[in-house]
Design a protein around this motif. Structure first.
Motif, PDB file in Angstrom:
ATOM      1  N   THR A   1      38.155 100.838  72.947  1.00 17.12           N
ATOM      2  CA  THR A   1      36.756 100.419  72.943  1.00 17.12           C
ATOM      3  C   THR A   1      36.626  99.011  72.364  1.00 17.12           C
ATOM      4  O   THR A   1      37.331  98.637  71.425  1.00 17.12           O
ATOM      5  CB  THR A   1      35.881 101.371  72.106  1.00 17.12           C
ATOM      6  N   ILE A   2      35.709  98.252  72.950  1.00 14.59           N
ATOM      7  CA  ILE A   2      35.352  96.923  72.453  1.00 14.59           C
ATOM      8  C   ILE A   2      33.867  96.954  72.124  1.00 14.59           C
ATOM      9  O   ILE A   2      33.030  97.096  73.021  1.00 14.59           O
ATOM     10  CB  ILE A   2      35.625  95.838  73.503  1.00 14.59           C
ATOM     11  N   ALA A   3      33.529  96.866  70.844  1.00 16.07           N
ATOM     12  CA  ALA A   3      32.123  96.838  70.446  1.00 16.07           C
ATOM     13  C   ALA A   3      31.582  95.440  70.709  1.00 16.07           C
ATOM     14  O   ALA A   3      31.985  94.475  70.058  1.00 16.07           O
ATOM     15  CB  ALA A   3      31.979  97.204  68.973  1.00 16.07           C
ATOM     16  N   ASP A   4      30.668  95.325  71.668  1.00 25.04           N
ATOM     17  CA  ASP A   4      30.110  94.017  72.010  1.00 25.04           C
ATOM     18  C   ASP A   4      28.932  93.748  71.085  1.00 25.04           C
ATOM     19  O   ASP A   4      27.772  93.942  71.437  1.00 25.04           O
ATOM     20  CB  ASP A   4      29.684  94.000  73.474  1.00 25.04           C
ATOM     21  N   ALA A   5      29.263  93.321  69.862  1.00 29.50           N
ATOM     22  CA  ALA A   5      28.260  93.138  68.817  1.00 29.50           C
ATOM     23  C   ALA A   5      27.964  91.674  68.528  1.00 29.50           C
ATOM     24  O   ALA A   5      26.926  91.347  67.961  1.00 29.50           O
ATOM     25  CB  ALA A   5      28.737  93.816  67.522  1.00 29.50           C
ATOM     26  N   LYS A   6      28.894  90.771  68.859  1.00 31.19           N
ATOM     27  CA  LYS A   6      28.734  89.322  68.663  1.00 31.19           C
ATOM     28  C   LYS A   6      28.306  88.992  67.233  1.00 31.19           C
ATOM     29  O   LYS A   6      27.385  88.218  66.999  1.00 31.19           O
ATOM     30  CB  LYS A   6      27.751  88.744  69.677  1.00 31.19           C
ATOM     31  N   ARG A   7      29.020  89.541  66.271  1.00 31.25           N
ATOM     32  CA  ARG A   7      28.695  89.303  64.869  1.00 31.25           C
ATOM     33  C   ARG A   7      29.266  87.967  64.400  1.00 31.25           C
ATOM     34  O   ARG A   7      30.314  87.524  64.849  1.00 31.25           O
ATOM     35  CB  ARG A   7      29.241  90.433  64.001  1.00 31.25           C
ATOM     36  N   GLY A   8      28.568  87.335  63.458  1.00 33.28           N
ATOM     37  CA  GLY A   8      29.037  86.092  62.876  1.00 33.28           C
ATOM     38  C   GLY A   8      28.216  85.746  61.655  1.00 33.28           C
ATOM     39  O   GLY A   8      26.981  85.753  61.715  1.00 33.28           O
ATOM     40  N   ASP A   9      28.892  85.456  60.549  1.00 32.22           N
ATOM     41  CA  ASP A   9      28.188  85.084  59.318  1.00 32.22           C
ATOM     42  C   ASP A   9      29.209  84.473  58.381  1.00 32.22           C
ATOM     43  O   ASP A   9      30.294  84.089  58.813  1.00 32.22           O
ATOM     44  CB  ASP A   9      27.487  86.303  58.702  1.00 32.22           C
ATOM     45  N   ILE A  10      28.884  84.406  57.087  1.00 33.55           N
ATOM     46  CA  ILE A  10      29.788  83.789  56.128  1.00 33.55           C
ATOM     47  C   ILE A  10      30.031  84.719  54.950  1.00 33.55           C
ATOM     48  O   ILE A  10      29.235  85.627  54.677  1.00 33.55           O
ATOM     49  CB  ILE A  10      29.244  82.439  55.610  1.00 33.55           C
ATOM     50  N   GLY A  11      31.141  84.485  54.256  1.00 31.63           N
ATOM     51  CA  GLY A  11      31.423  85.129  52.989  1.00 31.63           C
ATOM     52  C   GLY A  11      31.340  86.635  53.003  1.00 31.63           C
ATOM     53  O   GLY A  11      31.882  87.309  53.879  1.00 31.63           O
ATOM     54  N   SER A  12      30.635  87.178  51.991  1.00 28.77           N
ATOM     55  CA  SER A  12      30.578  88.630  51.828  1.00 28.77           C
ATOM     56  C   SER A  12      29.866  89.311  52.979  1.00 28.77           C
ATOM     57  O   SER A  12      30.146  90.480  53.295  1.00 28.77           O
ATOM     58  CB  SER A  12      29.896  88.980  50.502  1.00 28.77           C
TER      59      SER A  12
END
Length: 267
Positions: free
Chosen positions: A80-91
């Motif tokens: 499975t590939i979760a197509d979530a397109k997450r992106g952020d910084i640090g914690s």
């Protein structure tokens, strides 16, 4: 991909598709839709790619449906590939990594899509956790949407897209030296045309899987993929959703649609 070919079926339960299948636009309809796709084509294709936003729109119950899909796919040895397109910084990025890539997480998939536009290195928590758990990531690099060019093409010969591809290649170098693909894949649209060449991207050197959305309803054919990706085509995983999902809800019809799409993918 070696065993089943390069087709990835997207699980995209849009309201119109749910209605076409005779299902309610609620969490129960979402779950029935998702598990039907898994049952119908899970053993036929290389991977399934649930579109996370279409589960999130149903709140906690929608996410519970996604959790069940991911768990049942894992039990059936379906990637499975979760197509979530997450992106952020640090914690915050570390928390996203923990949710989608940690062993034991209810949302753990075999891979997750990531957005690098806070800087490629901001993704480091996910890149490291994917490598540690035997999972993978697909980093947005060169997408087909018209708006994407304003960011991804910026820089000309030293474009943002080229920098992302170069960074992924560096992270995959150890795997390349060992003769395998690395855990850092890229998302490169199937309909980007000559942009790969125009921007000087060496996608074969990335030595990671290439998720290439755009097959089928979005206009790309198997021949287009082979021509667009050239030497990197061996590493291309081609998602298709609407072209296959509109054949449902009959499992046999879904399998037949997936088979036709798979037959159109060479190599």
């Amino acid at each position: 991909m070696q065993a089943r070919g390069r087709l990835c079926v997207g699980i995209a339960p849009h309201p119109a598709l749910l209605a076409a299948w005779g299902l309610a636009d609620d969490a129960a309809g979402l779950e029935r839709f998702s598990l039907t796709v898994l049952e119908a084509v899970g053993e036929q294709v290389a991977a399934l790619k649930p579109q996370v936003a279409l589960f999130e729109r149903h709140g906690s119950r929608g996410l519970a449906a996604l959790e069940r899909l991911l768990a049942e796919a894992a039990d059936a040895s379906v990637l499975t590939i979760a197509d979530a397109k997450r992106g952020d910084i640090g914690s915050t990025m570390a928390a996203y990594a923990d949710a989608w890539l940690r062993d034991g997480s209810a949302l753990a998939a075999d891979a997750v899509t990531l957005s690098p536009y806070l800087g490629y290195e901001s993704l480091r928590p996910a890149l490291e956790l994917a490598g540690a758990t035997g999972r993978g990531v697909f980093v947005l690099a060169l997408t087909s949407n018209p708006e994407g060019a304003s960011v991804q093409h910026a820089g000309g010969a030293d474009s943002v897209a080229r920098r992302i591809a170069t960074a992924a290649a560096a992270d995959n170098r150890a795997a390349a030296d060992a003769g395998g693909l690395g855990s850092v894949g890229l998302v490169v649209g199937a309909t980007v045309g000559s942009a790969i060449v125009d921007l000087g991207l060496d996608l074969a050197a990335v030595n990671g899987p290439l998720l290439a959305p755009g097959l089928g309803a979005q206009g790309a054919t198997g021949a287009d993929l082979a021509a667009t990706f050239g030497p990197a085509y061996a590493n291309v995983l081609a998602p298709s959703s609407r072209e296959i999902l509109r054949a449902g809800p009959d499992p046999a019809a879904l399998r037949a649609a997936a088979g036709r799409t798979l037959a159109g993918l060479s190599g």
